[in-house]
Scaffold this active site. Structure first.
Site, PDB file in Angstrom:
ATOM      1  N   HIS A   1       0.826  -1.222   0.000  1.00 25.56           N
ATOM      2  CA  HIS A   1       0.000   0.000   0.000  1.00 25.56           C
ATOM      3  C   HIS A   1       0.858   1.270   0.000  1.00 25.56           C
ATOM      4  O   HIS A   1       0.419   2.316   0.495  1.00 25.56           O
ATOM      5  CB  HIS A   1      -0.931   0.029   1.221  1.00 25.56           C
ATOM      6  CG  HIS A   1      -1.725  -1.225   1.419  1.00 25.56           C
ATOM      7  ND1 HIS A   1      -2.879  -1.496   0.719  1.00 25.56           N
ATOM      8  CD2 HIS A   1      -1.510  -2.296   2.229  1.00 25.56           C
ATOM      9  CE1 HIS A   1      -3.356  -2.673   1.104  1.00 25.56           C
ATOM     10  NE2 HIS A   1      -2.542  -3.182   2.004  1.00 25.56           N
TER      11      HIS A   1
ATOM     12  N   SER B   1      14.121  21.667 -16.165  1.00 27.45           N
ATOM     13  CA  SER B   1      12.951  22.518 -16.273  1.00 27.45           C
ATOM     14  C   SER B   1      13.315  23.794 -17.013  1.00 27.45           C
ATOM     15  O   SER B   1      14.426  24.314 -16.876  1.00 27.45           O
ATOM     16  CB  SER B   1      12.423  22.857 -14.874  1.00 27.45           C
ATOM     17  OG  SER B   1      11.516  23.938 -14.916  1.00 27.45           O
TER      18      SER B   1
ATOM     19  N   LYS C   1      15.761  21.579 -11.120  1.00 26.48           N
ATOM     20  CA  LYS C   1      15.037  20.347 -11.422  1.00 26.48           C
ATOM     21  C   LYS C   1      15.848  19.369 -12.269  1.00 26.48           C
ATOM     22  O   LYS C   1      16.573  19.752 -13.167  1.00 26.48           O
ATOM     23  CB  LYS C   1      13.734  20.667 -12.165  1.00 26.48           C
ATOM     24  CG  LYS C   1      12.723  21.455 -11.370  1.00 26.48           C
ATOM     25  CD  LYS C   1      12.168  20.667 -10.195  1.00 26.48           C
ATOM     26  CE  LYS C   1      11.321  19.505 -10.634  1.00 26.48           C
ATOM     27  NZ  LYS C   1      10.121  19.927 -11.390  1.00 26.48           N
TER      28      LYS C   1
ATOM     29  N   GLU D   1       8.803   8.514 -16.959  1.00 21.41           N
ATOM     30  CA  GLU D   1       7.443   9.029 -17.074  1.00 21.41           C
ATOM     31  C   GLU D   1       6.854   8.750 -18.455  1.00 21.41           C
ATOM     32  O   GLU D   1       5.663   8.404 -18.586  1.00 21.41           O
ATOM     33  CB  GLU D   1       7.423  10.526 -16.780  1.00 21.41           C
ATOM     34  CG  GLU D   1       7.678  10.840 -15.317  1.00 21.41           C
ATOM     35  CD  GLU D   1       7.791  12.329 -15.031  1.00 21.41           C
ATOM     36  OE1 GLU D   1       7.840  12.680 -13.838  1.00 21.41           O
ATOM     37  OE2 GLU D   1       7.843  13.139 -15.993  1.00 21.41           O
TER      38      GLU D   1
END
Length: 461
Positions: free
Chosen positions: A156, A277, A283, A290
């Site tokens: 979980h 970024s 970043k 992704e």
């Protein structure tokens, strides 16, 4: 417009209808398969004395020259042709004359395209197996190096029990191993030759379909001519298997993304597989992971497209089946690129072992072992469960781990606690004493690694 079927017609086809009907823009990918199938068919026709040896020689040499010229950029596949079959036959006739007009004897475009797709899919199944093998080798290398790299195991998305990185990565080894075995199963079922089935009912020519199958490295010919030209089960199986591969990649991507976050810092992704970024200079984004996660839905969509296309088609061939190609090509290309990039990213991934171990220490992953300690001392498990639950709540209030408590503090929860509790709930003990098959202890993991290494050495498609 070059077509193979003009004799029946007195008028010309509408240009929009021609473009709508044509498949040359995407089935040009079948050039090599169409050449190979046509050469095998011509060789069989000559063996059966349906064409002469000289005609076979002219056809074979003409086909080879066309393939060579296309690869060299001397000959272009254009929209002048309806499909790759008409392109090849028209150019063959231009080069070798009447002999080229005989290459289609005893053959239909229906069994011709069925063959091309099967040859193409078989090659892509083999290529996908190679990519999966590379993934498994990469995973096994990580496992070998990390049998004592401690980290939290999760349920979980909550820290549950301590495991090792080798054990965690080993779960993905099992997934991709099943994917590899699925490729073997698919190849076994698909490896039968449809050429010679004709349009749907075979032919009156004395074809030797066994010989054609042998020339093309199939196990033998397909046994029903109607099924031969209308079967795309093998393609559906392949796209279903690719969807499963992508699901596994997506799950792994999700974990890499989480591990790469500032909150976890379990991994550092190599710059080659990250981007920055446009506005935030600090970043470093896990874009490859992704995108793999995102492209999984695309492959699922390709599978659903093919299933939906096939669901209402009566026997035998129908033009709807032309829609199998673009979906299949997209799924194959997408899965291939994702698997290649993900494996390369994984190979260059740096694991922050100290952060992993610290996370396991601070997540009460040894709570179950603490309960088991009390059980061994004589306390019923349900009572032990309750004691450790209160103990964890106490540690949360104090912002410390169970290991950080002094023995007197532990005894305030149960007199059964003694100095040996610290060794009993150390990460090493929690992991090392789990000795059943499939558990994370280094002793067990080394045996599993040996089994998996043998699997990779022995596996044959």
């Amino acid at each position: 417009m070059a077509q193979l079927w003009g004799g029946r017609f007195t008028g010309s086809i509408n240009e929009l209808a021609w473009n709508f009907n044509a498949s040359i823009s995407f089935d040009k990918r079948f050039l090599e398969q169409d050449v190979r199938g046509s050469k095998a068919h011509a060789t069989m026709l000559a063996k059966q004395n349906i064409i002469s040896e000289e005609e076979k020689k002219l056809i074979t040499e003409g086909l080879d020259s066309i393939l060579e010229d296309v690869k060299a950029g001397k000959l272009e596949i254009t929209s002048k042709y309806e499909d790759i079959h008409s392109f090849l036959e028209a150019n063959l006739i231009d080069r070798v004359g009447d002999a080229g007009k005989k290459v289609h004897t005893g053959r239909s475009r229906n069994d011709q395209v069925a063959l091309d797709m099967r040859l193409y899919a078989r090659g892509e199944v083999e290529h996908m197996a190679d990519l999966l093998n590379n993934m498994l080798v990469t995973l096994l290398d990580i496992m070998k190096a990390n049998t004592e790299t401690y980290m939290p195991g999760f349920t979980h998305l909550q820290k549950a029990q301590p495991v090792t990185l080798a054990h965690h990565v080993g779960a993905y080894f099992e997934m991709f191993k099943r994917d590899l075995l699925r490729m073997k199963d698919i190849r076994e079922r698909m490896n039968y030759c449809p050429l010679g089935a004709g349009a749907l009912a075979g032919t009156t020519y004395p074809l030797d379909r066994d010989y054609t199958a042998e020339l093309l490295d199939f196990y033998g010919p397909t046994l029903n001519s109607m099924d031969s030209v209308s079967d795309r089960d093998y393609l559906i199986e392949f796209l279903a298997a690719l969807s499963t591969v992508m699901m596994h990649l997506s799950r792994f991507s999700e974990e890499i993304i989480i591990w790469n976050s500032n909150e976890y810092r379990f991994v550092d992704i190599d710059d080659a597989y990250s981007t920055g970024s446009s506005i935030m200079p600090q970043k470093k984004n896990p874009d490859i992971a992704e995108l793999v996660r995102g492209k999984t839905g695309r492959v699922y969509g390709d599978l659903m497209s093919l299933l939906t296309t096939m669901k209402g088609i009566p026997l035998a061939y129908n033009k709807d089946m032309q829609e199998d190609k673009e979906a299949a090509f997209d799924a194959i290309d997408t899965a291939s690129n994702c698997l290649t990039l993900f494996t390369d990213m994984l190979r260059t991934l740096k694991f922050n072992k100290e952060n992993m171990e610290k996370s396991a220490m601070m997540g009460f992953t040894n709570a179950t072992d603490a309960a088991d300690y009390l059980v061994v001392k004589g306390m019923p498990f349900r009572d032990a469960h309750s004691v450790i639950g209160r103990l964890v709540l106490h540690c949360i209030d104090k912002k410390c781990a169970i290991d950080d408590l002094k023995i007197d503090e532990l005894k305030s929860f149960s007199e059964l606690f003694d100095e040996d509790i610290y060794d009993a709930i150390s990460l090493e003990t929690c992991v090392n004493k789990r000795l059943t098959v499939g558990a994370p202890s280094p002793v067990v993991m080394k045996k599993v690694i040996d089994v998996n290494e043998a699997f990779l050495k022995e596996f044959k498609l």
